[in-house]
Enzyme design. Structure first.
Site, PDB file in Angstrom:
ATOM      1  N   ASP A  57       0.817  -1.208   0.000  1.00  0.00           N
ATOM      2  CA  ASP A  57       0.000   0.000   0.000  1.00  0.00           C
ATOM      3  C   ASP A  57       0.855   1.263   0.000  1.00  0.00           C
ATOM      4  O   ASP A  57       2.070   1.221   0.206  1.00  0.00           O
ATOM      5  CB  ASP A  57      -0.909   0.016   1.232  1.00  0.00           C
ATOM      6  CG  ASP A  57      -1.917  -1.118   1.242  1.00  0.00           C
ATOM      7  OD1 ASP A  57      -2.369  -1.521   0.144  1.00  0.00           O
ATOM      8  OD2 ASP A  57      -2.258  -1.605   2.338  1.00  0.00           O
ATOM      9  N   TYR A 116       5.747 -10.168   6.446  1.00  0.00           N
ATOM     10  CA  TYR A 116       5.747  -8.738   6.736  1.00  0.00           C
ATOM     11  C   TYR A 116       6.218  -8.498   8.163  1.00  0.00           C
ATOM     12  O   TYR A 116       6.004  -9.328   9.048  1.00  0.00           O
ATOM     13  CB  TYR A 116       4.338  -8.146   6.589  1.00  0.00           C
ATOM     14  CG  TYR A 116       3.877  -7.962   5.171  1.00  0.00           C
ATOM     15  CD1 TYR A 116       4.043  -6.739   4.519  1.00  0.00           C
ATOM     16  CD2 TYR A 116       3.265  -8.998   4.479  1.00  0.00           C
ATOM     17  CE1 TYR A 116       3.615  -6.558   3.210  1.00  0.00           C
ATOM     18  CE2 TYR A 116       2.824  -8.828   3.170  1.00  0.00           C
ATOM     19  CZ  TYR A 116       3.004  -7.608   2.542  1.00  0.00           C
ATOM     20  OH  TYR A 116       2.585  -7.434   1.249  1.00  0.00           O
TER      21      TYR A 116
END
Length: 260
Positions: A57, A116
């Site tokens: 993002d 992540y």
């Protein structure tokens, strides 16, 4: 392109996402994919499309993003693409490695696990560059309690409660392999890995864990939110600045490496 001479080049990419509207190319915004494709066009003199393993993002960073592209340019050895691209790319996007892989390899579809990491800190006065890549929490972080809450994300679930409005035909069911916190002074790092993630899912999970933690809750509260499938039940989305795509795992049997 001359299909008889086509090669598939795999890139390992690191970037500071602060100044970009995410990975995926967009018409009216500057993106990581768009900048790299512009650099490839300068090298090839024609448009070259790249595929990324994860569509990070806006504002999210990467340590080990993976991408691939096909080319019929024979003058640049595969391992030299990193240097050629880095000589054109801005300093906040770096190609760490480039190599030739089998033509069937897809950085997106052959990925079996994406990892992540998110950097938190409960230390108010840290170095400016550390502050830029972390989220400050105004409560002492207890890793044991945080891990108890985070463990509720493990397994295969419908993660609708932790997603931004989704693209059509995208399944909200994902499998999470790891979800835990560990110390890395001055940070407390949250690590999550899974088969795939929904838009803003990781940041929504972090925001929810922290909200539960601050309110004195535990694993049960997270489980109730997960089962609700309602985004309104979950916590706020954590800021992008602390999130990194750390690593992408591939099955060696899917011909990641070029066959000799």
């Amino acid at each position: 392109m001359n299909n008889n001479a086509v090669r598939n080049i795999k890139l390992i990419i690191a970037y500071n996402g602060k100044n970009y509207a995410g990975w995926q190319i967009q018409d009216n915004d500057v993106t990581i994919q768009g900048i790299i494709e512009e650099a490839l066009k300068k090298i090839h003199k024609y448009e070259v499309k790249i595929t990324g393993a994860g569509r990070t993002d806006s504002g999210v960073h990467a340590i080990g993003q993976v991408a691939n592209f096909t080319t019929d340019l024979a003058s640049i050895p595969a391992e030299k693409y990193s240097h050629a691209l880095n000589s054109i790319l801005p300093d906040d996007i770096r190609i760490l490695e480039s190599k030739e892989v089998g033509l069937s390899f897809s950085s997106r579809y052959d990925a079996i696990e994406r990892i992540y990491k998110y950097q938190l800190t409960d230390i108010y006065s840290i170095m400016p560059w550390e502050k830029e890549f972390s989220m400050y929490i105004d409560k002492k972080l207890d890793i044991t309690i945080l891990n108890n809450i985070a463990s509720a994300a493990l397994g295969t679930h419908d993660f609708s409660a932790f997603s931004a409005p989704m693209e059509e035909h995208v399944s909200p069911v994902k499998t999470i392999y790891s979800s835990s916190f560990y110390p890395a002074y001055p940070f407390v790092v949250y690590k999550i890995s899974g088969s795939g993630f929904l838009r803003k899912m990781v940041r929504s999970i972090i925001g929810t864990i922290l909200e539960i933690y601050k309110n004195g809750g535990g694993k049960k509260e997270f489980e109730e939110i997960l089962k609700s499938k309602e985004r309104s039940m979950a916590g706020a989305t954590a800021p992008a600045k602390g999130l990194f795509l750390d690593y992408v795992v591939y099955d060696r049997e899917n011909r990641d490496e070029k066959s000799n």
